[in-house]
Design an enzyme around this catalytic site. Structure first.
Site, PDB file in Angstrom:
ATOM      1  N   ASP A   8      56.912-108.724 -13.096  1.00  0.00           N
ATOM      2  CA  ASP A   8      56.740-108.367 -14.494  1.00  0.00           C
ATOM      3  C   ASP A   8      55.668-109.321 -15.042  1.00  0.00           C
ATOM      4  OD1 ASP A   8      57.293-107.372 -17.125  1.00  0.00           O
ATOM      5  OD2 ASP A   8      58.528-109.140 -17.467  1.00  0.00           O
ATOM      6  N   ASP A  10      55.019-110.200 -19.109  1.00  0.00           N
ATOM      7  CA  ASP A  10      55.463-110.959 -20.279  1.00  0.00           C
ATOM      8  C   ASP A  10      56.769-111.697 -19.990  1.00  0.00           C
ATOM      9  OD1 ASP A  10      53.350-110.056 -21.888  1.00  0.00           O
ATOM     10  OD2 ASP A  10      54.427-108.247 -22.433  1.00  0.00           O
TER      11      ASP A  10
END
Length: 241
Positions: A8, A10
């Protein structure tokens, strides 16, 4: 022997939410209440489209946005981890699956010289219009009821693995590194030889725990991390085996 690392972006690679960080470019570094309250669950991409229009209307230009975005801090240990992966690229394929956008991720990775670590980035396509406004589109359409309508990370991962198999590439193990609620769907797709690495104290870790408590645990192994050094330690063990 090849491993797939799925990241991922953020709150995983960077220690902030890139979409929230961009608000530092707004007048007085904040958004008007009407705009802020216009977000509807599952429709974040549309909301960010309105934020980008507001920034454009207020004369915020591409170079200012870029300067602001490249000050986002990486999570603790992440620079070391990405350096380690870069030195061992023959063993690791590495992809990002993120609900951010292509412009932000590209700026941040290139500024830190990490863009070559990643083989592919799957995120919402963004571009500057002829009038200098940043625009963002949905990554894809899907039928998953669990995910926001613009992105099902499980679908992205499945399609990537299928495409790799067609090229004759299969993986000894998949390691999924994330933090958010939208990372649960792909984690539930992982098999028992794979590893999910949720960030300590974040939504993904809590959701995985809830599944275990309701006697419906994920199939894969789960290793929690608080610093990316924890991830690097695991990868070092993996390539020694």
């Amino acid at each position: 022997m090849k491993f797939l690392l799925v990241f991922d972006f953020d709150h995983t690679i960077i220690d902030e939410n890139s979409d929230i960080w961009i608000v530092k470019c707004a007048p007085e570094r904040k958004l008007p209440n009407g705009l802020r309250n216009s977000y509807q669950p599952g429709h974040w991409t549309e909301y960010m489209g309105r934020v980008f229009v507001y920034l454009g209307d207020n004369g915020v230009k591409e170079d200012e946005m870029k300067r602001t975005m490249t000050t986002i801090p990486f999570t603790a240990g992440m620079i070391d981890l990405l350096g380690f992966i870069g030195e061992n690229k023959q063993l690791f394929d590495c992809i990002i699956v993120s609900d951010s956008n292509t412009v932000f991720i590209d700026w941040i990775l290139k500024a830190a010289d990490f863009h070559k670590v990643f083989d592919e980035v799957f995120t919402n396509p963004a571009a500057f219009s002829s009038t200098g406004y940043l625009t963002v589109q949905h990554f894809h359409a899907h039928h998953c009821a669990k995910c926001p309508k613009n992105l099902c990370k499980r679908k992205v991962l499945e399609e990537f693995l299928d495409k790799q198999l067609e090229r004759g590439v299969s993986y000894t193990q998949i390691v999924y590194i994330g933090d958010g609620g939208n990372d649960l769907c792909p984690v539930m797709f992982l098999k028992k030889n794979d590893v999910a690495m949720p960030r300590q104290g974040y939504t993904l870790e809590k959701k995985i725990s809830q599944l275990a408590q309701s006697l419906n645990p994920v199939q894969c192994s789960v290793l929690v991390w608080s610093s990316a050094i924890d991830i690097m330690s695991y990868l070092k063990l993996l390539i020694k085996e």
